[in-house]
Design an enzyme around this catalytic site. Sequence first.
Site, mmCIF file in Angstrom:
data_model
loop_
_atom_site.group_PDB
_atom_site.id
_atom_site.type_symbol
_atom_site.label_atom_id
_atom_site.label_comp_id
_atom_site.label_asym_id
_atom_site.label_seq_id
_atom_site.Cartn_x
_atom_site.Cartn_y
_atom_site.Cartn_z
ATOM 1 N N MET A 24 0.829 -1.198 0.000
ATOM 2 C CA MET A 24 0.000 0.000 0.000
ATOM 3 C C MET A 24 0.865 1.250 0.000
ATOM 4 S SD MET A 24 -2.958 -1.090 2.684
ATOM 5 C CE MET A 24 -3.793 0.483 2.647
ATOM 6 N N CYS A 27 -5.378 0.136 -9.230
ATOM 7 C CA CYS A 27 -5.236 1.503 -8.726
ATOM 8 C C CYS A 27 -6.280 2.417 -9.393
ATOM 9 C CB CYS A 27 -3.823 2.029 -8.998
ATOM 10 S SG CYS A 27 -3.630 3.735 -8.468
ATOM 11 N N GLY A 79 -10.833 -6.739 0.858
ATOM 12 C CA GLY A 79 -11.806 -5.656 1.039
ATOM 13 C C GLY A 79 -12.604 -5.809 2.306
ATOM 14 N N GLY A 104 -5.802 -4.858 3.894
ATOM 15 C CA GLY A 104 -5.249 -3.549 3.571
ATOM 16 C C GLY A 104 -5.283 -2.600 4.749
ATOM 17 N N ARG A 105 -6.289 -1.729 4.770
ATOM 18 C CA ARG A 105 -6.311 -0.626 5.735
ATOM 19 C C ARG A 105 -6.280 -1.072 7.186
ATOM 20 N NH1 ARG A 105 -11.336 1.927 2.856
ATOM 21 N NH2 ARG A 105 -11.628 -0.316 2.659
HETATM 22 C C1 LIG Z 1 -3.594 4.653 1.161
HETATM 23 C C2 LIG Z 1 -3.798 3.434 0.294
HETATM 24 C C3 LIG Z 1 -2.799 3.041 -0.561
HETATM 25 C C4 LIG Z 1 -2.955 1.901 -1.370
HETATM 26 N N1 LIG Z 1 -1.958 1.513 -2.192
HETATM 27 C C5 LIG Z 1 -2.078 0.380 -2.928
HETATM 28 C C6 LIG Z 1 -1.022 -0.068 -3.759
HETATM 29 O O1 LIG Z 1 0.038 0.557 -3.875
HETATM 30 N N2 LIG Z 1 -1.214 -1.230 -4.436
HETATM 31 C C7 LIG Z 1 -2.379 -1.961 -4.329
HETATM 32 O O2 LIG Z 1 -2.496 -3.014 -4.937
HETATM 33 N N3 LIG Z 1 -3.382 -1.541 -3.578
HETATM 34 C C8 LIG Z 1 -3.267 -0.404 -2.866
HETATM 35 N N4 LIG Z 1 -4.301 0.009 -2.070
HETATM 36 C C9 LIG Z 1 -5.540 -0.797 -2.007
HETATM 37 C C10 LIG Z 1 -5.471 -1.836 -0.888
HETATM 38 O O3 LIG Z 1 -4.428 -2.747 -1.149
HETATM 39 C C11 LIG Z 1 -6.775 -2.633 -0.778
HETATM 40 O O4 LIG Z 1 -7.016 -3.258 -1.995
HETATM 41 C C12 LIG Z 1 -7.959 -1.763 -0.401
HETATM 42 O O5 LIG Z 1 -7.645 -0.832 0.596
HETATM 43 C C13 LIG Z 1 -9.146 -2.633 0.073
HETATM 44 O O6 LIG Z 1 -8.762 -3.483 1.134
HETATM 45 P P1 LIG Z 1 -9.067 -3.106 2.668
HETATM 46 O O7 LIG Z 1 -10.549 -2.917 2.807
HETATM 47 O O8 LIG Z 1 -8.548 -4.295 3.434
HETATM 48 O O9 LIG Z 1 -8.324 -1.845 2.958
HETATM 49 C C14 LIG Z 1 -4.170 1.150 -1.286
HETATM 50 C C15 LIG Z 1 -5.176 1.574 -0.421
HETATM 51 C C16 LIG Z 1 -5.022 2.706 0.359
HETATM 52 C C17 LIG Z 1 -6.148 3.109 1.267
#
Ligand SMILES: Cc1cc2nc3c(=O)[nH]c(=O)nc-3n(C[C@H](O)[C@H](O)[C@H](O)COP(=O)(O)O)c2cc1C
Length: 326
Positions: free
Chosen positions: A1, A90, A197, A220-221
């Site tokens: 991320m 992205c 997600g 992720g988050r």
């Molecule tokens: C600040 C931020 C940066 C992210 N950067 C990337 C990234 O560089 N590559 C990627 O595949 N996903 C990136 N994501 C997406 C996350 O990997 C993930 O797919 C998304 O946040 C949903 O998952 P979550 O609900 O567990 O957060 C990013 C998300 C956030 C919020």
Amino acid sequence: MAGFSCVTYRGICHGMGSDYAPTELTSARSIVMNGVTKSYRFMRIDPESEGVTCIQLFGNTVEDFTEAMKIICEDELLSRVDIFDINMGCPVAKVVKTGAGSGLIRTPELAGKIVEESRKTAEALDKILTVKTRIGFDDNDNNGPLFAKMLASCGAQAICVHGRTAKQMYAGKADWNAIAKMREAVANEGVYFFANGDVTDGKSAREILDVTGADGIMIGRASCGNPWIFQEVKDYLFEGKNSHEKNTLEKPTFKEKCDMLLTELDGRIKEVGEHTAVTEMRSVMPQYIKGFPGAAKMKVDLCRASTMTEVRQILDSCLREGTNGN
Ligand SMILES: Cc1cc2nc3c(=O)[nH]c(=O)nc-3n(C[C@H](O)[C@H](O)[C@H](O)COP(=O)(O)O)c2cc1C
């Protein structure tokens, strides 16, 4: 991320139960144009602390991906990477308008060619090739299952699907049923499938696996400032421990969170120097203290800090005041 997945933090997460984590997305074009130096700090890996390593690339041409992979593998350290991950998820406008990131969802033929040729290059370099994508470009896009099948048949060895459309960015709830349809479409393709997600704890991890039938989960988050989540999820899935209902798993205390924040900051300082590390940690530090009493005021103070000493003083004074010393 982007902004979170630095080599220090990935090492911390691996030490606390994460199986692996990709680097933040890096421009294949930039690597082809400038070599690895300019992007080195985003791609730096540490196989010793991270275990399995994965560099994520974004781009919009076959040649940029294949050339970037070859250039990366000319570097002594980076050549030890295990996985190249292609970003097709992205949603950021300046990436999408070039046709890269989730823009590739709208050009499946090009996306397929990129996977096909990148897989060949990866194989020649003895690397694994994976893809990160979303359930579609917008609400009118029902091609998720076809897209997933195409990625698998073109040679992706693992696919990770974030359950939102590109248009949604990060808003709304992730649609796990849409992920399930994509998973079903590749059931006989021999591809490893990750669901992603809204996984925030053991319970949601169990649920996303049940709904989607995925082989694995990406978090992720909920992992930002919270490397404890990986063990929490594993304990829930494999040991039957339920931190919320049975309270068998202790949540980290404020002191433990502060210590971990300082460990991450210390590692980042060694990576990029104090000024850059503290400045970049301004968006990360609030994640560590989220939910504790006084977090809002502390966040303001931490976002003004520019040295490790200042960060330490802010955290120490909160600990001394005792409001957060639980
Ligand atoms: C600040 C931020 C940066 C992210 N950067 C990337 C990234 O560089 N590559 C990627 O595949 N996903 C990136 N994501 C997406 C996350 O990997 C993930 O797919 C998304 O946040 C949903 O998952 P979550 O609900 O567990 O957060 C990013 C998300 C956030 C919020």
